[in-house]
Design a protein around this motif. Sequence first.
Motif, PDB file in Angstrom:
ATOM      1  N   VAL A  24       0.814  -1.216   0.000  1.00 18.03           N
ATOM      2  CA  VAL A  24       0.000   0.000   0.000  1.00 18.03           C
ATOM      3  C   VAL A  24       0.850   1.270   0.000  1.00 18.03           C
ATOM      4  O   VAL A  24       0.547   2.224  -0.735  1.00 18.03           O
ATOM      5  N   PRO A  25       1.925   1.361   0.804  1.00 16.32           N
ATOM      6  CA  PRO A  25       2.751   2.581   0.759  1.00 16.32           C
ATOM      7  C   PRO A  25       3.343   2.865  -0.616  1.00 16.32           C
ATOM      8  O   PRO A  25       3.744   3.995  -0.893  1.00 16.32           O
ATOM      9  N   PHE A  26       3.382   1.850  -1.477  1.00 16.55           N
ATOM     10  CA  PHE A  26       3.933   2.018  -2.822  1.00 16.55           C
ATOM     11  C   PHE A  26       2.832   2.201  -3.870  1.00 16.55           C
ATOM     12  O   PHE A  26       3.080   2.115  -5.069  1.00 16.55           O
ATOM     13  N   GLY A  27       1.598   2.423  -3.383  1.00 17.94           N
ATOM     14  CA  GLY A  27       0.481   2.663  -4.285  1.00 17.94           C
ATOM     15  C   GLY A  27      -0.092   1.420  -4.924  1.00 17.94           C
ATOM     16  O   GLY A  27      -0.780   1.505  -5.946  1.00 17.94           O
ATOM     17  N   SER A  28       0.142   0.256  -4.320  1.00 23.89           N
ATOM     18  CA  SER A  28      -0.362  -0.993  -4.875  1.00 23.89           C
ATOM     19  C   SER A  28      -0.999  -1.821  -3.760  1.00 23.89           C
ATOM     20  O   SER A  28      -1.086  -1.382  -2.617  1.00 23.89           O
ATOM     21  N   PHE A  29      -1.446  -3.008  -4.112  1.00 28.90           N
ATOM     22  CA  PHE A  29      -2.125  -3.883  -3.148  1.00 28.90           C
ATOM     23  C   PHE A  29      -1.834  -5.325  -3.510  1.00 28.90           C
ATOM     24  O   PHE A  29      -1.919  -5.709  -4.681  1.00 28.90           O
ATOM     25  N   GLY A  30      -1.487  -6.140  -2.514  1.00 28.97           N
ATOM     26  CA  GLY A  30      -1.130  -7.543  -2.758  1.00 28.97           C
ATOM     27  C   GLY A  30      -2.340  -8.444  -2.813  1.00 28.97           C
ATOM     28  O   GLY A  30      -2.645  -9.157  -1.845  1.00 28.97           O
ATOM     29  N   ALA A  31      -3.032  -8.451  -3.958  1.00 26.07           N
ATOM     30  CA  ALA A  31      -4.224  -9.282  -4.101  1.00 26.07           C
ATOM     31  C   ALA A  31      -3.907 -10.769  -4.002  1.00 26.07           C
ATOM     32  O   ALA A  31      -4.802 -11.582  -3.770  1.00 26.07           O
ATOM     33  N   PHE A  32      -2.642 -11.114  -4.157  1.00 28.21           N
ATOM     34  CA  PHE A  32      -2.207 -12.511  -4.119  1.00 28.21           C
ATOM     35  C   PHE A  32      -1.921 -13.003  -2.703  1.00 28.21           C
ATOM     36  O   PHE A  32      -1.559 -14.160  -2.499  1.00 28.21           O
ATOM     37  N   ALA A  33      -2.089 -12.128  -1.712  1.00 30.08           N
ATOM     38  CA  ALA A  33      -1.686 -12.452  -0.342  1.00 30.08           C
ATOM     39  C   ALA A  33      -2.362 -13.697   0.234  1.00 30.08           C
ATOM     40  O   ALA A  33      -1.680 -14.524   0.863  1.00 30.08           O
ATOM     41  N   PRO A  34      -3.686 -13.893   0.076  1.00 24.90           N
ATOM     42  CA  PRO A  34      -4.290 -15.106   0.640  1.00 24.90           C
ATOM     43  C   PRO A  34      -3.706 -16.391   0.063  1.00 24.90           C
ATOM     44  O   PRO A  34      -3.525 -17.375   0.788  1.00 24.90           O
ATOM     45  N   LEU A  35      -3.407 -16.394  -1.238  1.00 23.28           N
ATOM     46  CA  LEU A  35      -2.811 -17.569  -1.860  1.00 23.28           C
ATOM     47  C   LEU A  35      -1.437 -17.853  -1.269  1.00 23.28           C
ATOM     48  O   LEU A  35      -1.129 -19.000  -0.899  1.00 23.28           O
ATOM     49  N   VAL A  36      -0.600 -16.827  -1.172  1.00 23.83           N
ATOM     50  CA  VAL A  36       0.748 -17.000  -0.629  1.00 23.83           C
ATOM     51  C   VAL A  36       0.682 -17.446   0.829  1.00 23.83           C
ATOM     52  O   VAL A  36       1.408 -18.360   1.248  1.00 23.83           O
ATOM     53  N   ALA A  37      -0.195 -16.808   1.606  1.00 22.17           N
ATOM     54  CA  ALA A  37      -0.313 -17.158   3.019  1.00 22.17           C
ATOM     55  C   ALA A  37      -0.737 -18.613   3.191  1.00 22.17           C
ATOM     56  O   ALA A  37      -0.222 -19.336   4.058  1.00 22.17           O
ATOM     57  N   ALA A  38      -1.673 -19.076   2.362  1.00 22.33           N
ATOM     58  CA  ALA A  38      -2.113 -20.470   2.447  1.00 22.33           C
ATOM     59  C   ALA A  38      -0.982 -21.426   2.088  1.00 22.33           C
ATOM     60  O   ALA A  38      -0.805 -22.468   2.739  1.00 22.33           O
ATOM     61  N   LEU A  39      -0.204 -21.076   1.067  1.00 20.05           N
ATOM     62  CA  LEU A  39       0.903 -21.946   0.650  1.00 20.05           C
ATOM     63  C   LEU A  39       2.027 -21.970   1.671  1.00 20.05           C
ATOM     64  O   LEU A  39       2.839 -22.906   1.684  1.00 20.05           O
TER      65      LEU A  39
END
Length: 251
Positions: A24-39
Amino acid sequence: MRPIRRHPLVTFFVLTFVIGWSLVPFGSFGAFAPLVAALVVVPIAQGRAGLVELGRRIIRWRVRWYWWALAIGVPLAVHLLATVLTSELSTLRWAATGDALLFFLLRLVNPTDGPLGEEPGWRGFALPGMQSRLSPLAATAILAVVVTVWHLPLAFLEGGDPWPVLLSLVVGTVGVTFWYTWLFDHTGGSVLLVLVAHSVEGAIDDDSVLYFALWPALAVVLVVADRRWWLRPAPVAATTSLPEAPGRVLR
């Protein structure tokens, strides 16, 4: 590793927020976070068997034909109803058929986008674990709050007045979470069907307030019409595996 094994859901949620919001501080959002967290969490907490089960949920396609029809048709119907009710059918932003299909397919396989980036985590891992201890209604209500809060930075990344976007995001995300739970459970735990529904939902550009308001309306209909299922108690043996829905998955 022991804290992760003892509290896999808490670890998953914390990782999802940390990864998603770190951009977020870089003007973006990690939409992939749930997938990575699950893996990250699944192999530590559940080992190879957990990864295999998660993989089976992601590719579980053998369900009766009408579930495929609902996964595709319900999001389209919500879009169409919103435009009809607002008398803005002519402004509905459809892409060319080929472009729309390509956009749908890209969302379906792109791990950095919402559908594939989120569904293996939210529905593939978190929801079954929560439903091992809670009724579908309670688990979904909690998950809806978590998912909604996780999405909140998106309202402030769009630019302009964030409050209309924030309101629509909150209302729409809470409502659609109930739809995804209902679809996931009634297809014997098919992440693939939810992935398809999520991809279709984003294939048409519709940011009207009414469109987002229709999702909680649908959630109310689903809860009232299927209230005995929503209120069923959690399994006696608490596991992270979701029981199959008898007769609803084609073997």
